[in-house]
Every structure is written in structure tokens, then in C-alpha cells.
Write a protein that holds these residues in place. Structure first.
Motif, PDB file in Angstrom:
ATOM      1  N   MET A   1     -43.960 -35.061  32.993  1.00  0.00           N
ATOM      2  CA  MET A   1     -43.680 -34.775  34.559  1.00  0.00           C
ATOM      3  C   MET A   1     -43.785 -33.094  34.421  1.00  0.00           C
ATOM      4  O   MET A   1     -42.989 -32.503  33.866  1.00  0.00           O
ATOM      5  CB  MET A   1     -42.382 -35.225  35.033  1.00  0.00           C
ATOM      6  N   GLN A   2     -44.472 -32.677  35.358  1.00  0.00           N
ATOM      7  CA  GLN A   2     -44.470 -31.222  35.785  1.00  0.00           C
ATOM      8  C   GLN A   2     -43.915 -31.070  37.069  1.00  0.00           C
ATOM      9  O   GLN A   2     -44.371 -31.724  37.895  1.00  0.00           O
ATOM     10  CB  GLN A   2     -45.828 -30.549  35.387  1.00  0.00           C
ATOM     11  N   ILE A   3     -42.728 -30.311  37.153  1.00  0.00           N
ATOM     12  CA  ILE A   3     -42.218 -30.035  38.606  1.00  0.00           C
ATOM     13  C   ILE A   3     -42.575 -28.388  38.914  1.00  0.00           C
ATOM     14  O   ILE A   3     -42.085 -27.532  38.062  1.00  0.00           O
ATOM     15  CB  ILE A   3     -40.626 -30.321  38.374  1.00  0.00           C
ATOM     16  N   LEU A   4     -43.062 -28.238  39.837  1.00  0.00           N
ATOM     17  CA  LEU A   4     -43.346 -26.681  40.550  1.00  0.00           C
ATOM     18  C   LEU A   4     -42.734 -26.464  41.850  1.00  0.00           C
ATOM     19  O   LEU A   4     -42.681 -27.330  42.558  1.00  0.00           O
ATOM     20  CB  LEU A   4     -45.051 -26.622  40.402  1.00  0.00           C
ATOM     21  N   ALA A   5     -42.376 -25.336  41.868  1.00  0.00           N
ATOM     22  CA  ALA A   5     -41.734 -24.947  43.171  1.00  0.00           C
ATOM     23  C   ALA A   5     -42.745 -24.868  44.062  1.00  0.00           C
ATOM     24  O   ALA A   5     -44.082 -24.296  43.713  1.00  0.00           O
ATOM     25  CB  ALA A   5     -40.776 -23.779  42.763  1.00  0.00           C
ATOM     26  N   PRO A   6     -42.534 -24.713  45.612  1.00  0.00           N
ATOM     27  CA  PRO A   6     -43.406 -24.928  46.587  1.00  0.00           C
ATOM     28  C   PRO A   6     -44.505 -23.196  46.399  1.00  0.00           C
ATOM     29  O   PRO A   6     -45.520 -23.206  46.468  1.00  0.00           O
ATOM     30  CB  PRO A   6     -43.030 -25.033  47.863  1.00  0.00           C
ATOM     31  N   ASP A   7     -43.442 -22.475  46.225  1.00  0.00           N
ATOM     32  CA  ASP A   7     -43.895 -21.084  46.028  1.00  0.00           C
ATOM     33  C   ASP A   7     -44.811 -20.797  44.779  1.00  0.00           C
ATOM     34  O   ASP A   7     -45.354 -19.599  44.686  1.00  0.00           O
ATOM     35  CB  ASP A   7     -42.702 -19.919  46.115  1.00  0.00           C
TER      36      ASP A   7
ATOM     37  N   LEU B   1     -35.411 -36.561  45.319  1.00  0.00           N
ATOM     38  CA  LEU B   1     -35.064 -37.297  44.181  1.00  0.00           C
ATOM     39  C   LEU B   1     -35.444 -39.083  44.403  1.00  0.00           C
ATOM     40  O   LEU B   1     -36.086 -39.542  43.759  1.00  0.00           O
ATOM     41  CB  LEU B   1     -33.939 -37.218  43.400  1.00  0.00           C
ATOM     42  N   GLU B   2     -35.007 -39.356  45.645  1.00  0.00           N
ATOM     43  CA  GLU B   2     -35.021 -40.858  45.830  1.00  0.00           C
ATOM     44  C   GLU B   2     -36.705 -41.150  46.362  1.00  0.00           C
ATOM     45  O   GLU B   2     -37.327 -42.022  45.584  1.00  0.00           O
ATOM     46  CB  GLU B   2     -34.274 -41.237  47.144  1.00  0.00           C
ATOM     47  N   TYR B   3     -37.333 -40.379  46.872  1.00  0.00           N
ATOM     48  CA  TYR B   3     -38.627 -40.558  47.142  1.00  0.00           C
ATOM     49  C   TYR B   3     -39.268 -40.242  46.039  1.00  0.00           C
ATOM     50  O   TYR B   3     -40.272 -41.159  45.860  1.00  0.00           O
ATOM     51  CB  TYR B   3     -39.002 -39.392  48.344  1.00  0.00           C
TER      52      TYR B   3
ATOM     53  N   LEU C   1     -38.603 -40.739  42.817  1.00  0.00           N
ATOM     54  CA  LEU C   1     -38.256 -41.974  41.805  1.00  0.00           C
ATOM     55  C   LEU C   1     -38.835 -43.290  42.312  1.00  0.00           C
ATOM     56  O   LEU C   1     -39.853 -44.146  41.829  1.00  0.00           O
ATOM     57  CB  LEU C   1     -36.861 -42.183  41.393  1.00  0.00           C
ATOM     58  N   LEU C   2     -38.580 -43.502  43.718  1.00  0.00           N
ATOM     59  CA  LEU C   2     -38.703 -45.031  44.183  1.00  0.00           C
ATOM     60  C   LEU C   2     -40.248 -45.147  44.934  1.00  0.00           C
ATOM     61  O   LEU C   2     -40.575 -46.126  44.920  1.00  0.00           O
ATOM     62  CB  LEU C   2     -37.634 -45.249  45.317  1.00  0.00           C
ATOM     63  N   LYS C   3     -40.699 -44.004  45.119  1.00  0.00           N
ATOM     64  CA  LYS C   3     -42.043 -43.906  45.667  1.00  0.00           C
ATOM     65  C   LYS C   3     -43.388 -43.468  44.802  1.00  0.00           C
ATOM     66  O   LYS C   3     -43.962 -44.197  44.525  1.00  0.00           O
ATOM     67  CB  LYS C   3     -41.979 -43.440  47.109  1.00  0.00           C
ATOM     68  N   GLN C   4     -43.282 -42.138  44.533  1.00  0.00           N
ATOM     69  CA  GLN C   4     -44.252 -41.511  44.171  1.00  0.00           C
ATOM     70  C   GLN C   4     -44.409 -41.933  42.692  1.00  0.00           C
ATOM     71  O   GLN C   4     -45.472 -42.162  42.293  1.00  0.00           O
ATOM     72  CB  GLN C   4     -44.031 -39.913  44.106  1.00  0.00           C
ATOM     73  N   LEU C   5     -43.406 -41.926  41.927  1.00  0.00           N
ATOM     74  CA  LEU C   5     -43.633 -42.330  40.615  1.00  0.00           C
ATOM     75  C   LEU C   5     -44.226 -43.999  40.296  1.00  0.00           C
ATOM     76  O   LEU C   5     -44.806 -44.314  39.315  1.00  0.00           O
ATOM     77  CB  LEU C   5     -42.170 -42.132  39.780  1.00  0.00           C
ATOM     78  N   ARG C   6     -43.644 -44.629  41.298  1.00  0.00           N
ATOM     79  CA  ARG C   6     -43.914 -46.129  41.111  1.00  0.00           C
ATOM     80  C   ARG C   6     -45.390 -46.127  41.592  1.00  0.00           C
ATOM     81  O   ARG C   6     -46.395 -47.021  40.931  1.00  0.00           O
ATOM     82  CB  ARG C   6     -43.123 -46.836  42.156  1.00  0.00           C
ATOM     83  N   GLN C   7     -46.025 -45.474  42.590  1.00  0.00           N
ATOM     84  CA  GLN C   7     -47.140 -45.476  42.844  1.00  0.00           C
ATOM     85  C   GLN C   7     -48.120 -45.064  41.821  1.00  0.00           C
ATOM     86  O   GLN C   7     -49.279 -45.409  41.900  1.00  0.00           O
ATOM     87  CB  GLN C   7     -47.511 -44.712  44.149  1.00  0.00           C
ATOM     88  N   ALA C   8     -47.752 -43.997  41.134  1.00  0.00           N
ATOM     89  CA  ALA C   8     -48.579 -43.326  40.225  1.00  0.00           C
ATOM     90  C   ALA C   8     -48.500 -44.273  38.727  1.00  0.00           C
ATOM     91  O   ALA C   8     -49.005 -44.031  37.903  1.00  0.00           O
ATOM     92  CB  ALA C   8     -47.864 -42.031  39.802  1.00  0.00           C
ATOM     93  N   GLU C   9     -47.674 -45.232  38.971  1.00  0.00           N
ATOM     94  CA  GLU C   9     -47.179 -46.223  37.766  1.00  0.00           C
ATOM     95  C   GLU C   9     -46.693 -45.519  36.545  1.00  0.00           C
ATOM     96  O   GLU C   9     -47.120 -45.912  35.383  1.00  0.00           O
ATOM     97  CB  GLU C   9     -48.714 -46.895  37.349  1.00  0.00           C
ATOM     98  N   VAL C  10     -45.960 -44.706  36.630  1.00  0.00           N
ATOM     99  CA  VAL C  10     -45.053 -43.922  35.765  1.00  0.00           C
ATOM    100  C   VAL C  10     -43.849 -44.558  35.845  1.00  0.00           C
ATOM    101  O   VAL C  10     -43.227 -44.396  34.350  1.00  0.00           O
ATOM    102  CB  VAL C  10     -45.063 -42.285  36.234  1.00  0.00           C
ATOM    103  N   TRP C  11     -43.334 -45.138  36.913  1.00  0.00           N
ATOM    104  CA  TRP C  11     -41.931 -45.436  36.657  1.00  0.00           C
ATOM    105  C   TRP C  11     -41.888 -46.947  37.295  1.00  0.00           C
ATOM    106  O   TRP C  11     -42.441 -47.303  38.188  1.00  0.00           O
ATOM    107  CB  TRP C  11     -41.127 -44.600  38.033  1.00  0.00           C
ATOM    108  N   GLY C  12     -41.115 -47.928  36.512  1.00  0.00           N
ATOM    109  CA  GLY C  12     -41.260 -49.249  36.696  1.00  0.00           C
ATOM    110  C   GLY C  12     -40.986 -49.751  38.254  1.00  0.00           C
ATOM    111  O   GLY C  12     -41.509 -50.671  38.561  1.00  0.00           O
TER     112      GLY C  12
END
Length: 86
Positions: A1-7, A71-73, A75-86
């Protein structure tokens, strides 16, 4: 996972800048104009694409997220949609 700041993806500050390295505290003075903005954004996109290809070529899941994502979004939405998180 790569996390980047908007800037990091789309800087909003132009002109003569004094940048501080978050890890070392070192200072760097730069002039950042609109021409460099396009070059910078292309460089970031190319870097992210190379990371994605590197991971894909080794069977590793790759996911990029913005640091301002709740964080909730994430874990619960984006990572599941990408099939990275159960």
C-alpha cells in the motif's frame, strides 16, 4: 500500500519555496513554477505506475490511497473493492 498526501499528488504552492525534509529536518530552497508542476506530476504518475507494474509482475497486490482518506472508508470500502482486504 502506498499512501500519498494530496499535496504530493497535486501541489498547490508555487514560487520560491523552502522545503523541510520530514525525515531529516534538512532544508532545501527551490523555485517551483507551473512548468515544473507538469513535469513533477508526470514524474509522480510514472513512479506510481512503475511501482504498480513491479508489484503486479511479482504477484503482489498494490493499492494507493490518499492520506486524507478516512480510515473506515479505506478499510471497509476501497480495500474491499480492490480485493486487497477481506
Amino acid at each position: 500500500m502506498q499512501i500519498l498526501a494530496p499535496d504530493e499528488l497535486t501541489p498547490t504552492t508555487f514560487g520560491d519555496l523552502r522545503l523541510v525534509d520530514a525525515e531529516t529536518g534538512g532544508l532545501q530552497e527551490v523555485t517551483f513554477g507551473r512548468y515544473r508542476m507538469a513535469s513533477y506530476q508526470q514524474m509522480v504518475q510514472n513512479f506510481c505506475q512503475r511501482l504498480r507494474e513491479y508489484c503486479s509482475g511479482r504477484g503482489i497486490s498494490f493499492f494507493m490511497a490518499s492520506s486524507n482518506t478516512a480510515l473506515e472508508y479505506l478499510l471497509l470500502k476501497q480495500l474491499r473493492q480492490a480485493e486487497v482486504w477481506g
